[in-house]
Design a protein around this motif. Sequence first.
Motif, short mmCIF file in Angstrom:
data_model
loop_
_atom_site.label_atom_id
_atom_site.label_comp_id
_atom_site.label_asym_id
_atom_site.label_seq_id
_atom_site.Cartn_x
_atom_site.Cartn_y
_atom_site.Cartn_z
N GLU A 129 -36.04 8.60 -9.55
CA GLU A 129 -37.39 9.18 -9.51
C GLU A 129 -38.09 9.08 -10.86
N THR A 130 -37.30 9.10 -11.94
CA THR A 130 -37.91 9.13 -13.27
C THR A 130 -37.83 7.82 -14.04
N GLU A 131 -36.88 6.95 -13.69
CA GLU A 131 -36.73 5.72 -14.47
C GLU A 131 -36.15 4.58 -13.64
N THR A 132 -36.28 3.39 -14.21
CA THR A 132 -35.69 2.20 -13.63
C THR A 132 -34.64 1.69 -14.60
N ILE A 133 -33.40 1.56 -14.10
CA ILE A 133 -32.30 1.12 -14.96
C ILE A 133 -31.94 -0.30 -14.55
N LYS A 134 -31.98 -1.20 -15.55
CA LYS A 134 -31.58 -2.58 -15.31
C LYS A 134 -30.31 -2.84 -16.10
N GLY A 135 -29.45 -3.67 -15.53
CA GLY A 135 -28.22 -3.99 -16.22
C GLY A 135 -27.56 -5.19 -15.61
N PHE A 169 -19.50 -9.67 1.03
CA PHE A 169 -19.79 -9.34 -0.37
C PHE A 169 -18.67 -9.77 -1.32
N SER A 170 -17.52 -10.18 -0.77
CA SER A 170 -16.38 -10.52 -1.63
C SER A 170 -16.64 -11.75 -2.49
N ASN A 171 -17.62 -12.57 -2.11
CA ASN A 171 -17.93 -13.75 -2.93
C ASN A 171 -18.50 -13.37 -4.29
N MET A 172 -18.87 -12.11 -4.48
CA MET A 172 -19.40 -11.66 -5.77
C MET A 172 -18.30 -11.36 -6.78
N ILE A 173 -17.06 -11.20 -6.31
CA ILE A 173 -15.97 -10.85 -7.21
C ILE A 173 -15.78 -11.97 -8.23
N GLY A 174 -15.76 -11.58 -9.51
CA GLY A 174 -15.62 -12.56 -10.60
C GLY A 174 -16.94 -13.11 -11.08
N GLN A 175 -18.02 -12.83 -10.38
CA GLN A 175 -19.36 -13.32 -10.75
C GLN A 175 -20.06 -12.28 -11.63
N THR A 176 -21.02 -12.74 -12.39
CA THR A 176 -21.85 -11.84 -13.19
C THR A 176 -23.10 -11.54 -12.38
N VAL A 177 -23.39 -10.26 -12.21
CA VAL A 177 -24.55 -9.86 -11.41
C VAL A 177 -25.53 -9.08 -12.26
N ALA A 178 -26.79 -9.18 -11.91
CA ALA A 178 -27.84 -8.35 -12.51
C ALA A 178 -28.27 -7.37 -11.44
N TYR A 179 -28.59 -6.16 -11.86
CA TYR A 179 -28.97 -5.13 -10.89
C TYR A 179 -30.10 -4.28 -11.43
N THR A 180 -30.77 -3.61 -10.50
CA THR A 180 -31.82 -2.66 -10.83
C THR A 180 -31.59 -1.41 -10.01
N ASN A 181 -31.39 -0.28 -10.71
CA ASN A 181 -31.26 1.03 -10.05
C ASN A 181 -32.51 1.83 -10.35
N GLU A 182 -33.21 2.24 -9.32
CA GLU A 182 -34.42 3.02 -9.51
C GLU A 182 -34.16 4.47 -9.14
N VAL A 229 -22.33 -0.27 -8.58
CA VAL A 229 -23.69 -0.61 -8.20
C VAL A 229 -23.73 -0.89 -6.71
N ASN A 230 -24.68 -0.29 -6.01
CA ASN A 230 -24.88 -0.59 -4.60
C ASN A 230 -25.22 -2.07 -4.48
N VAL A 231 -24.56 -2.77 -3.55
CA VAL A 231 -24.77 -4.23 -3.44
C VAL A 231 -26.22 -4.58 -3.12
N TYR A 232 -26.97 -3.67 -2.55
CA TYR A 232 -28.36 -3.94 -2.22
C TYR A 232 -29.29 -3.77 -3.42
N ASN A 233 -28.74 -3.29 -4.54
CA ASN A 233 -29.51 -3.18 -5.77
C ASN A 233 -29.29 -4.38 -6.68
N ILE A 234 -28.42 -5.31 -6.27
CA ILE A 234 -28.16 -6.50 -7.07
C ILE A 234 -29.31 -7.47 -6.90
#
Length: 143
Positions: A102-108, A87-100, A132-137
């Motif tokens: 029970e009530t909402e879905t948060i994207k960022g 997962f270290s290859n993500m350092i310095g990169q811009t990531v998009a994620y989705t956290n779900e 952010v959990n890496v599996y939500n990226i």
Amino acid sequence: MTTIQPKTNDYTLPDQSMPKATNQYDQSMFLKLLLAQLANQDPMSPMEDREFISQMAQFSSLEQMQTISKQLDSALVDRQMASISEFSNMIGQTVAYTNETETETIKGSGRVLSISKTEAGYVADLEDGTSVNVYNITSIKQA
């Protein structure tokens, strides 16, 4: 008239708070027991060959199990370090994620500053303080 008295029971349950014995045996304890048994045996009826061979086989298997246990521990540590490296290859990169939830879905999105291992798994720590959990990226872009 005769009165019948109830029988009293003097039996009490054993104390359940006593600590349980552990099965943490090591080589030195096993060897000490074997040597004590050999030193204190009756010279007129010594230990039979089969018993001695059986005990030596148990000693050998105990030693092998301890070696395997150490190797598995080492492999587990190596695997954890490999996961962080993956997962270290993500350092310095811009990531998009989705956290779900029970009530909402948060994207960022955000730039990854570091990767760390927590009780929840591997997380990417972003510039804005979000973890952010890496599996939500969902995507990774060059910064």
